[in-house]
Design a protein around this motif. Structure first.
Motif, PDB file in Angstrom:
ATOM      1  N   GLN A 121      32.959  64.752  25.763  1.00 13.45           N
ATOM      2  CA  GLN A 121      34.397  64.501  25.799  1.00 13.45           C
ATOM      3  C   GLN A 121      35.097  65.006  24.541  1.00 13.45           C
ATOM      4  O   GLN A 121      36.284  64.732  24.336  1.00 13.45           O
ATOM      5  CB  GLN A 121      34.664  63.003  25.977  1.00 13.45           C
ATOM      6  N   LEU A 175      36.614  55.026  20.139  1.00 21.97           N
ATOM      7  CA  LEU A 175      36.032  55.955  21.108  1.00 21.97           C
ATOM      8  C   LEU A 175      35.391  57.154  20.426  1.00 21.97           C
ATOM      9  O   LEU A 175      34.580  57.853  21.033  1.00 21.97           O
ATOM     10  CB  LEU A 175      37.110  56.459  22.072  1.00 21.97           C
ATOM     11  N   SER A 203      38.659  57.825  29.052  1.00 22.34           N
ATOM     12  CA  SER A 203      37.273  58.075  28.665  1.00 22.34           C
ATOM     13  C   SER A 203      36.311  57.532  29.711  1.00 22.34           C
ATOM     14  O   SER A 203      35.332  58.194  30.083  1.00 22.34           O
ATOM     15  CB  SER A 203      36.990  57.437  27.300  1.00 22.34           C
ATOM     16  N   THR A 244      30.159  61.033  24.916  1.00 22.38           N
ATOM     17  CA  THR A 244      31.183  61.130  23.873  1.00 22.38           C
ATOM     18  C   THR A 244      31.230  62.540  23.302  1.00 22.38           C
ATOM     19  O   THR A 244      32.309  63.076  23.018  1.00 22.38           O
ATOM     20  CB  THR A 244      30.905  60.102  22.761  1.00 22.38           C
ATOM     21  N   ARG A 267      34.814  64.153  21.488  1.00 23.32           N
ATOM     22  CA  ARG A 267      35.251  63.113  20.563  1.00 23.32           C
ATOM     23  C   ARG A 267      34.412  63.085  19.291  1.00 23.32           C
ATOM     24  O   ARG A 267      34.818  62.495  18.296  1.00 23.32           O
ATOM     25  CB  ARG A 267      35.215  61.744  21.251  1.00 23.32           C
TER      26      ARG A 267
END
Length: 768
Positions: A391, A348, A299, A388, A393
């Protein structure tokens, strides 16, 4: 001769000192490091680890790094050599985690709370300072430090400071000047000072990163997490080329050290290099990670690539601070250029991603004034959330909720450029919303050709603290006058700021990318967990936890793969056993689709295993196969004639919760005549039959056993010999009459033939 030469040169220093040729050693800076008056801005001139920047009113951007060592040149000569003075480690940059008052648990303890900058190395003469840290198990709350200096020949004088509250236990090559100042005796190239410090420091912290406790650094007696000692050092040397300074941190015994943070205790380290940065994650034995170490490094590496704002430090050092073991005052703490710790429980997969929040801080090289101070936490909060999201997530809803919090009524009177108006951590919440809205303004005005990252990068080029007018000038350079005006309104007034919607986000940031998530199916879905082996074929084994298997069984898990994003994407779902990936499947998945993908693993050894998919876990217990048992034996028929056969049938049961096996032996008068290996599923009963020929008259004992128990049945064999097997009669073709050897159709044919021959002879004679 070595000592004499240095002391002779030192005589010249008296002349310089009397003449005022050498400035006094700088003292530690205040938290704000000086004042800036431009635009009415307040304090916070930038200070690097080894140098102090002075405030100014004009833009002063520089791409070159600043020498982190102070220098001054004397005007007198000693022994024909010009004396020059340098100093290092005299100041620390304020840590990125502000918002509270830092205190110490021991009076007079060192109050320098943060550092920045990397230790420097260079060719030529270098003063090498090594700080070695060690636990003192018999004295919890104390850490032992050994300060070692390796001094090159051209240095004629060196002076260093130890922390004010340190207890010096030993010196070698240093002479004490006062409570905290020590002077090198010049009698050896290597000199040391050993001392002990109390590392326990606390903080009062609020905001998204505030925690319920107070500790910022601590020694528990079993392990310690602390920041290094500030050791201001000054030296004098001869020659034109500078004598440089290099610092290294080490641990005596198990531990890990970056440039500013030290962990003492058993620890595992993980490393990843990407985009010219090496990320090191230290995971203490005492820490329980919510996110896997590899996923944390991945990450951060992805964030490194996404943030094109300059100021990438070569080394990023992260410690997963053990959560629960200590009442920490913050969720994460970034110090220096790129050292940080984050509580190990942090995930995360949340918009308030503390791992990325602290990493963003490490990319903020600029210093601020009072009016631009909000950008430190506001930008870190915004970029942690948007990175985030990018990504995959979190979804847009969670991202939107995080930023929209900055528009709540509690912030209706907040003016970001006026720090006294900040309530309820407005610099985090409203600051993040304004940062995001500024990004939206710039993207919209430039057709997505520019973003807030251009402003970020420009600010990182400023040597002096960034004023509000400079900040707005960079906004205008990126997005134009209208964006400058909008940003001025949103930062200099209490104007309401609203969150944008998903449609706008798609238009300006691109479509929401594929957001692919992975999970285990519910354990109560029995058929989502299946076992395949000699005992059973594709049999459901879910339903409850733990899942029980026998050795050499293969577990198939229907992992859930879901794409909650706006575009199709490639999934890569992996099955891990005890955190080691054992199987993985790849494929494409359309947006909004949820599917299941089977991943498998064969368990060869007994034990307790944690099976996981992307953090979801289920416990599997593997045992040696259970022992199935022969529970009954029958024979049919039970009375036979000598030479006949009987069928012996054994009933075999596995009453256990795991698969079982048995080798069934069939015996005739205790002599084995057949055997059969059986593999049974849990709670299964079966039968197996074998035939045996009985040649001896009398009562015969027939039995079947599993190696532990034997069950017997008797069969009576009579003395009457068994009838031989019957053979089929020849098939006769029916005729109208039976014949013998002298009668029948064969004889008649001969007579008929002779008659025909005789008739032919008579006819011939008549013609003649």
């Amino acid at each position: 001769m070595f000592v004499v030469l240095r002391r002779v040169v030192a005589v010249g220093l008296v002349v310089l000192l009397l003449g005022g040729g050498i400035a006094s050693l700088p003292v530690a800076a205040t938290p704000d490091h000086g004042a800036v008056t431009d635009d009415g801005d307040g304090l916070a001139a930038g200070v690097g680890e080894n140098c102090t920047y002075s405030g100014g009113t004009a833009p002063n951007r520089s791409e070159a790094t600043v020498d982190p060592v102070h220098s001054s040149t004397g005007t007198a000569k000693a022994n024909g050599s010009v004396l020059r003075t340098r100093s290092a480690d005299t100041h620390r940059r304020q840590p990125r985690e502000q918002g509270g008052d830092i205190a110490t648990t021991a009076a007079g303890m060192e109050t320098g709370t943060a550092t920045s900058g990397t230790t420097q190395t260079s060719d030529g003469d270098v003063i090498q300072q090594t700080q070695t840290y060690a636990r003192v198990p018999e004295q919890p709350g104390e850490v032992a430090v050994t300060l070692t200096y390796e001094v090159p020949d051209r240095v004629v004088d060196l002076e260093t400071h130890v922390p004010a509250a340190a207890t010096v236990t030993e010196t070698d090559g240093f002479e004490r000047v006062n409570e905290s100042v020590y002077e090198w005796e010049e009698t050896t190239d290597t000199a040391t000072i050993s001392y002990r410090v109390n590392p326990n420091r606390t903080i009062e912290k609020s905001g998204p990163e505030g925690a319920e406790g107070r500790y910022l650094s601590v020694d528990t007696g079993e392990w310690a997490l602390l920041t290094r000692s500030l050791t201001p050092t000054r030296w004098r040397y001869t020659g034109r080329d500078p004598v440089r300074y290099n610092r290294t941190l080490r641990t005596a015994g198990p531990g890990a050290a970056g440039e500013e943070i030290v962990y003492l205790g058993d620890v595992a380290t993980f490393e990843e290099t990407a985009h010219n940065q090496t990320f090191t994650l230290a995971v203490p034995e005492r820490a329980t990670m919510t996110a896997s170490p590899i996923s944390v490094l991945d990450s951060m590496a992805n964030a490194s690539n996404a943030l094109r704002v300059g100021d990438r430090d070569e080394q990023v050092f992260v410690v997963a601070a053990p959560s629960g073991a200590v009442s920490w005052g913050v969720e994460g703490y970034q110090i220096g250029d790129a050292d940080m710790w984050v509580q190990s429980r942090q995930s995360l997969d949340v918009a308030n991603n503390v791992w990325l929040h602290e990493y963003v801080h490490s990319r903020q090289a600029y210093e601020t004034t009072e009016k631009t101070r909000w950008t430190v936490e506001g930008w870190a909060t915004y970029y942690a959330a948007v990175l985030t999201l990018e990504q995959n997530r979190i979804g847009f809803d969670e991202f939107q909720a995080q930023l929209a919090a900055g528009g709540r009524p509690v912030y209706s009177d907040v003016i970001l450029t006026e720090r006294t108006s900040w309530t309820n951590d407005a610099n985090y919440w409203k600051g993040a919303l304004v940062a995001g809205q500024t990004d939206v303004h710039i993207r919209s005005a430039t057709g997505r050709n520019q973003t807030l990252q251009r402003v970020f990068q420009s600010l990182n080029g400023y040597r002096d603290p960034v004023t509000q007018s400079q900040f707005l000038a960079e906004i205008e350079a990126a997005g134009g006058p209208s964006v400058r005006d909008a940003t001025a309104t949103e930062t200099e007034t209490a104007a309401a700021v609203t969150m944008w919607n998903e449609t706008t986000h798609r238009q300006l940031f691109g479509s929401i990318p594929a957001r692919i998530g992975y999970s285990l199916p519910p354990v109560d879905r029995a058929d989502a967990y299946r076992a395949d082996s000699l005992y059973r074929s594709d049999a459901p084994v879910g339903g409850s936890e733990p899942i029980r298997l026998a050795t050499n069984e293969t577990l198939a898990v229907d992992a859930v793969v879901e794409n909650a994003g706006g575009e199709a994407g490639t999934y890569n779902v992996s099955l891990a056993v005890n955190e080691t990936v054992v199987d993985a499947k790849q494929g494409r998945i359309e947006p909004g689709v949820r599917t299941e993908v089977a991943v498998t693993h064969t368990f060869a050894a007994p034990g307790r295993y944690v099976v996981s998919v992307d953090g979801d876990t289920v416990t599997v217990i593997v045992s040696e196969p259970a022992a199935a048992s022969v529970t009954n034996v029958t024979a049919s028929p039970q009375e036979v004639r000598q030479g006949d056969s009987a069928d012996v049938t054994a009933t075999v049961a596995n009453d256990n919760d795991i698969p079982g096996t048995a080798t069934v032996e069939f015996r005739r008068n205790d002599v084995v005549f057949a055997e059969q290996r059986l593999y049974l599923s849990p709670h299964v009963t079966t039968t197996v039959t074998r035939a045996v020929t009985l040649d001896e008259p009398g009562t015969v004992s027939l039995s079947a056993g599993d190696g532990r128990t034997t069950t017997t049945v008797d069969v009576v064999v009579s003395t009457e010999t068994a009838a031989p097997p019957s053979t089929p009669n020849s098939t006769e073709v029916p005729t109208d009459r039976q014949t013998t050897a002298g009668e029948g159709d064969g004889f008649t044919a001969i007579i008929a033939g002779l008659a025909v021959l005789l008739a032919a002879l008579i006819a011939r004679q008549r013609r003649s």
